[in-house]
Write a protein that holds these residues in place. Sequence first.
Motif, PDB file in Angstrom:
ATOM      1  N   PHE A  90      40.084 -32.136   4.824  1.00  0.00           N
ATOM      2  CA  PHE A  90      38.862 -32.922   4.755  1.00  0.00           C
ATOM      3  C   PHE A  90      38.192 -32.751   3.401  1.00  0.00           C
ATOM      4  CE2 PHE A  90      38.352 -34.410   9.035  1.00  0.00           C
ATOM      5  CZ  PHE A  90      38.968 -33.472   9.839  1.00  0.00           C
ATOM      6  N   PHE A 106      31.475 -35.747   5.524  1.00  0.00           N
ATOM      7  CA  PHE A 106      32.917 -35.556   5.461  1.00  0.00           C
ATOM      8  C   PHE A 106      33.663 -36.880   5.520  1.00  0.00           C
ATOM      9  CE2 PHE A 106      33.771 -30.982   5.972  1.00  0.00           C
ATOM     10  CZ  PHE A 106      32.477 -30.526   6.146  1.00  0.00           C
ATOM     11  N   GLY A 107      34.854 -36.859   4.970  1.00  0.00           N
ATOM     12  CA  GLY A 107      35.758 -37.982   5.124  1.00  0.00           C
ATOM     13  C   GLY A 107      36.474 -37.935   6.467  1.00  0.00           C
ATOM     14  N   ALA A 108      37.333 -38.914   6.690  1.00  0.00           N
ATOM     15  CA  ALA A 108      38.032 -39.022   7.976  1.00  0.00           C
ATOM     16  C   ALA A 108      39.197 -38.050   8.100  1.00  0.00           C
ATOM     17  CB  ALA A 108      38.521 -40.442   8.191  1.00  0.00           C
ATOM     18  N   GLY A 109      39.556 -37.424   6.995  1.00  0.00           N
ATOM     19  CA  GLY A 109      40.643 -36.446   7.034  1.00  0.00           C
ATOM     20  C   GLY A 109      41.998 -37.058   6.684  1.00  0.00           C
TER      21      GLY A 109
ATOM     22  N   TYR B  35      28.346 -31.292  13.889  1.00  0.00           N
ATOM     23  CA  TYR B  35      29.282 -32.380  13.649  1.00  0.00           C
ATOM     24  C   TYR B  35      30.071 -32.634  14.931  1.00  0.00           C
ATOM     25  CZ  TYR B  35      28.629 -31.609   8.615  1.00  0.00           C
ATOM     26  OH  TYR B  35      28.101 -31.476   7.354  1.00  0.00           O
ATOM     27  N   GLN B  37      33.942 -34.231  15.965  1.00  0.00           N
ATOM     28  CA  GLN B  37      35.241 -34.594  15.413  1.00  0.00           C
ATOM     29  C   GLN B  37      35.973 -35.485  16.393  1.00  0.00           C
ATOM     30  OE1 GLN B  37      37.992 -31.398  14.494  1.00  0.00           O
ATOM     31  NE2 GLN B  37      39.237 -32.722  13.202  1.00  0.00           N
ATOM     32  N   HIS B  41      37.968 -40.727  12.917  1.00  0.00           N
ATOM     33  CA  HIS B  41      36.621 -40.721  12.338  1.00  0.00           C
ATOM     34  C   HIS B  41      36.332 -39.451  11.550  1.00  0.00           C
ATOM     35  CE1 HIS B  41      35.207 -44.372  14.331  1.00  0.00           C
ATOM     36  NE2 HIS B  41      35.876 -43.967  15.375  1.00  0.00           N
ATOM     37  N   GLY B  42      37.190 -38.500  11.643  1.00  0.00           N
ATOM     38  CA  GLY B  42      36.945 -37.252  10.945  1.00  0.00           C
ATOM     39  C   GLY B  42      35.761 -36.518  11.538  1.00  0.00           C
ATOM     40  N   LEU B  43      34.997 -35.913  10.673  1.00  0.00           N
ATOM     41  CA  LEU B  43      33.795 -35.187  11.083  1.00  0.00           C
ATOM     42  C   LEU B  43      32.570 -36.043  10.782  1.00  0.00           C
ATOM     43  CD1 LEU B  43      34.710 -31.730   9.602  1.00  0.00           C
ATOM     44  CD2 LEU B  43      34.156 -32.122  11.990  1.00  0.00           C
TER      45      LEU B  43
END
Lengths: 116, 117
Positions: A90, A106-109, B35, B37, B41-43
């Motif tokens: 991330f 944060f980004g989506a990973g 957050y 998860q 969508h990630g965090l």
Amino acid sequence: AQSVAQPEDQVNVAEGNPLTVKCTYSVSGNPYLFWYVQYPNRGLQFLLKYITGDNLVKGSYGFEAEFNKSQTSFHLKKPSALVSDSALYFCAVRASRNTGGFKTIFGAGTRLFVKA
Amino acid sequence: DAGITQSPRYKITETGRQVTLMCHQTWSHSYMFWYRQDLGHGLRLIYYSAAADITDKGEVSDGYVVSRSKTENFPLTLESATRSQTSVYFCASSEVLAGGPGANVLTFGAGSRLTVL
């Protein structure tokens, strides 16, 4: 508004080859940039950060990242990938203190898969 | 032990019920975050707090409530749980220092997996 884009859902690389995980960001003022890693069924761990200074920052496990202000990018790199590097990565950004922000987005990973 | 702990680690509840996820940190960090998860969508930031009694909304705060009466605790409450709130929730803390390797770095708890039926 702050935002982070990680354009690749997954990156595949052979063990021993260099790897790059891409990240671009948008934030007001000077950014604070971070990379975190999540191993399977684990929490998130900090890898490295850019606050100020040298554009190339080095972090844990041999990872490094390059801050490019003109391209608003902060790509994660490693010269020689290991199978054990396989994880979810991330990218994150927050505004600098003088712009009043500490909210970290944060980004989506990106899932990194290293093949033996 | 020093660190950041979340409880419960796993929770199954039903639509409409109230649920509280607990977060406790022992470092006296000023900043705390929640957050969620989700795949794809990630965090996503729900709420954050700069200090006791100072909280602010993040990206996806609807349906959630937080409080911070003490520096070390930052509970997250789902007032009336919905299926869309099924997720893994992470609490994090951070200290903003003048410098040093730990400055501005988020330290995460192990996560709380919530399922809303």
